[in-house]
Every structure is written in C-alpha cells, then in structure tokens.
Design a protein around this motif. Structure first.
Motif, short mmCIF file in Angstrom:
data_model
loop_
_atom_site.label_atom_id
_atom_site.label_comp_id
_atom_site.label_asym_id
_atom_site.label_seq_id
_atom_site.Cartn_x
_atom_site.Cartn_y
_atom_site.Cartn_z
N ALA A 140 -5.28 4.37 1.98
CA ALA A 140 -6.33 5.20 1.38
C ALA A 140 -5.76 5.94 0.18
O ALA A 140 -4.71 6.59 0.28
N PRO A 141 -6.42 5.85 -1.01
CA PRO A 141 -5.91 6.58 -2.18
C PRO A 141 -5.99 8.08 -1.97
O PRO A 141 -6.80 8.57 -1.17
N ALA A 142 -5.14 8.80 -2.69
CA ALA A 142 -5.12 10.25 -2.55
C ALA A 142 -4.91 10.89 -3.92
O ALA A 142 -4.02 10.48 -4.67
N ASP A 143 -5.75 11.88 -4.25
CA ASP A 143 -5.63 12.64 -5.49
C ASP A 143 -5.60 11.74 -6.72
O ASP A 143 -4.82 11.96 -7.66
N PRO A 188 5.24 3.75 -1.87
CA PRO A 188 4.62 2.75 -0.99
C PRO A 188 4.25 3.33 0.37
O PRO A 188 5.08 3.96 1.03
N ARG A 189 3.00 3.13 0.75
CA ARG A 189 2.55 3.56 2.07
C ARG A 189 2.86 2.50 3.12
O ARG A 189 3.03 2.80 4.29
N ALA A 232 -3.06 3.81 -3.31
CA ALA A 232 -2.10 3.54 -2.25
C ALA A 232 -1.41 2.22 -2.54
O ALA A 232 -2.04 1.25 -2.93
N THR A 233 -0.10 2.17 -2.38
CA THR A 233 0.68 0.99 -2.71
C THR A 233 1.24 0.34 -1.46
O THR A 233 1.72 1.03 -0.55
N ALA A 234 1.16 -0.99 -1.43
CA ALA A 234 1.77 -1.77 -0.35
C ALA A 234 2.70 -2.79 -0.98
O ALA A 234 2.32 -3.49 -1.93
N VAL A 235 3.93 -2.87 -0.48
CA VAL A 235 4.91 -3.85 -0.93
C VAL A 235 5.02 -4.92 0.14
O VAL A 235 5.24 -4.60 1.31
N VAL A 236 4.84 -6.18 -0.24
CA VAL A 236 4.85 -7.29 0.70
C VAL A 236 6.15 -8.06 0.52
O VAL A 236 6.47 -8.52 -0.58
N VAL A 237 6.93 -8.18 1.61
CA VAL A 237 8.25 -8.81 1.55
C VAL A 237 8.32 -9.99 2.52
O VAL A 237 7.46 -10.15 3.40
#
Length: 371
Positions: free
Chosen positions: A164-167, A288-289, A171-176
């Motif tokens: 969820a974005p904030a301010d 990253p969240r 929101a960032t997710a890194v996929v490995v």
C-alpha cells in the motif's frame, strides 16, 4: 426509350451520354472539401512537434475492456486437479490398508521424500503422526496426516502483500530468484493481479544481463497496460534501472513499483553486492516493502538451497512457487515453511496472465493429498 425511328439517332445517343458525364464531373468537383459543396470538411491540421496526426475516425469500434482475472477459487481448483494423482494416490493406497504396519510406515516415509518434503520435515511429520495416532487411536490416519501437514504449512504466517502506498510514495517490491524459475513472468502476472485490483503499477527491468529479460518484461507491460523502465544497453547498472523505476513511480503517482532482478548464483558475494546495492538505492525513494523469492517447484530440495542463499543476501518477506503442475513435487512448500519460516504467498500454475493464485494452505494440502 426507343429512338431508332429518329434519323441520326445513334449520334444523338452519344451526345446525350457525353453531356451527362460532363455534368456529373462538375457536381463531383463542387462537392470536394473546400470547394463550397454542402459536404465539405475542414482540412486535417498539420502535426506539431513532429507528432503524427491522429487517424480519421472511420467508425472502428473501441477496443473491448480487458476481462477481469479468473477468480482465485477457480485457480485453486485447477491447482488441486494438477496435484492430484501423485503423492495423494500413494498415500490413499497406504492408508486404505487399515492399521499401519512397519512396512507401511517405511513406504509412507519414501512417499513423502519422493514428494520433496525433505528428510528433516518428513521425520518431523511422521513423529507428529505417530503422536496423534497414539493420542487418538480410533482416528483416521489420513485425516491426522492432513492435520500434521497443515500445522507445518500454515503456522499462522502473514501471507498478505504489504504494497500500500504511503504519503505519495509508491510501495516497492523486489523480486529475486535464479534464472529460469519464471521470475520475469511472475512479475508480469503479479502486475496483472494488482492492476485488476485498481492499483497503478510501474515495472523496473533491473535484470540488465539478459536483453531477453527486459524484452519479456516490456511484452508483459504492454499486455497488462503498465509502463516499464529499462536500460537502452545491455550490462547497465541494475541498481540505476531500479532507482529510475522507483523515481518514475513516485513522479507518476503510482501505487506500486515491481523490480525484476538478475538471477545469477555463481558468486554469492557478487549477488550480495548487487542485490544490496539495489535495495540501498531504491530505498532513497521507497524502501522495499516486499522481497519476494521465486522458486521453481520442479527443482525440489535444490530450491531450498536457493532459498537459504537468497535469505542470507536479502530479508525475504515471501515466496512465489512456480511451475506447480502435475509433474511438480509440491512438498518443497513443507520444507520451506518449516526450515525457513518464510510464507509462501503465491503459486504459479502456468504461463497465462491469470496463472498466479494466492497461496491457500488448506487447498494446497488437500491438493497434494489428493482430496
């Protein structure tokens, strides 16, 4: 009209036809745009700043809206059908014999190991099953094994996505994950899920060592309808691309930024440096969240080794298990949950847009048990 009785009638017909043709041409000339005819249209304005003019409206119908994703319950039904027939059939055969003999226990152990549950997890499960049978000797062993599996697979872990974005910051997710596990495809399908939920998404093609990865991600971006940030040259700094994606997400007011990364495991120190740098530079815009590890279900216990390595490099928040079809041995989920404590959040069922489903422990256990 018969004019054959008129002298020179043939010449008269030719004259009449010629006059009609000339009159028709004059009318057509008067009706041209800009000539004062009643159907004249304004000329198309010249394009500005090198842009191509918009095509004239020829009555082509608008493109249909994208269909909503397949319902998750339907996807999970497909999962159960694909998993059934493997370990489940063997277990049903064992438990149908009544009380378990020493040979049955040995066969049960072999079946669990063959399904990639893992040696340590298999031993723990069988010990748990023996204890449950001793406490309730009249209970059905098959049902007790289901309870034991659920206790391992679903130990109360949070499987939701913290995206969820904030301010005003996305929101960032890194996929490995290692190359070949379906990482880029997973990013595309996850974008599809998020867009269907009404979120705006930006994709970052930070796997700059494979041009095909960026091309594939662009294809997914076009298919799903989201922008993709990529480098114009191979071998560019992955962290730079990830940073640009995060910046674009913030500038565009996007909700989520999904960053696809390279999957090389030849040198753990190099992997640590690369992923660590990506996390550091992205954190300048949006820490990253989620750090999601993609595992190929067909790799078995090797997937557990991969999970350990990536877990040492980055703080994993969830696992996506891909290629979970009829040939896959989904017992790896049991081992991952028990030994790593990282929740499986999604499962991949194929290459289609909707072949990604949220993980449901009960549905999964029933699938591998063939219920």
């Amino acid at each position: 009209m018969d004019v054959s009785w008129i002298p020179g009638s043939a010449d008269l017909v030719v004259v009449i036809v010629a006059v009609a043709a000339i009159a028709g041409g004059a009318v057509a000339l008067l009706r041209r745009p800009g000539r004062g005819g009643g159907e004249a249209q304004a000329p198309t304005p010249a394009p500005r700043d090198g842009a191509r003019p918009a095509p004239a409206d020829e009555g082509t119908p608008a493109a249909p809206a994208r269909p909503a994703p397949e319902d998750p319950s339907s996807r999970l039904a497909r999962l159960r059908s694909r998993l059934s027939g493997g370990m489940g059939s063997a277990l049903l055969a064992i438990f149908s014999r009544g009380s378990l003999s020493a040979d049955d226990w040995e066969e049960l152990e072999e079946t669990l190991l063959a399904a990639d549950v893992g040696a340590a997890s298999t031993e723990a499960l069988l010990d748990d099953l023996r204890a449950r049978l001793k406490a309730t000797p009249d209970a059905e062993p098959y049902a007790l094994l289901r309870e034991a599996l659920l206790a391992v697979v679903d130990p109360g872990l949070d499987r939701s996505l913290d995206l969820a974005p904030a301010d005003g910051v996305p929101a960032t997710a890194v996929v490995v994950g290692v190359n070949g596990v379906g990482k880029t495809t997973t990013v595309g399908k996850l974008a599809r899920v998020l867009v269907a939920e009404g979120r705006t998404v930006v994709l970052g093609a930070a796997d700059t060592f494979r041009a095909a990865a960026a091309d594939q991600l662009e294809t997914w971006g076009a298919r799903v309808g989201v922008p993709v940030v990529r480098s114009d040259r191979d071998g560019a700094d992955p962290a730079s691309v990830a940073f640009e994606a995060a910046q674009k997400g913030r500038d565009d007011g996007a909700d989520v930024v999904l960053v696809d990364t390279a999957g090389r495991l030849q040198n753990k120190a190099g992997l640590m440096d690369e992923l660590g740098k990506i996390v550091r530079v992205v954190s300048k815009v949006s820490p990253p969240r989620e750090v999601l590890l993609v595992l190929d279900a067909t790799t078995g216990q090797n997937g557990l080794t991969q999970a350990r390595v990536f877990g040492e490099v980055a703080p994993l928040t969830g696992i996506v298990l891909t290629k979970l079809d009829g040939t896959a041995r989904g017992g790896i989920v049991v081992a991952v949950q028990r030994e790593l404590g990282v929740p499986v959040k999604f499962i991949g069922l194929g290459e289609g847009e909707d072949d990604l489903a949220p993980f449901d422990a009960a549905q999964f256990v029933d699938g591998i048990l063939g219920r």
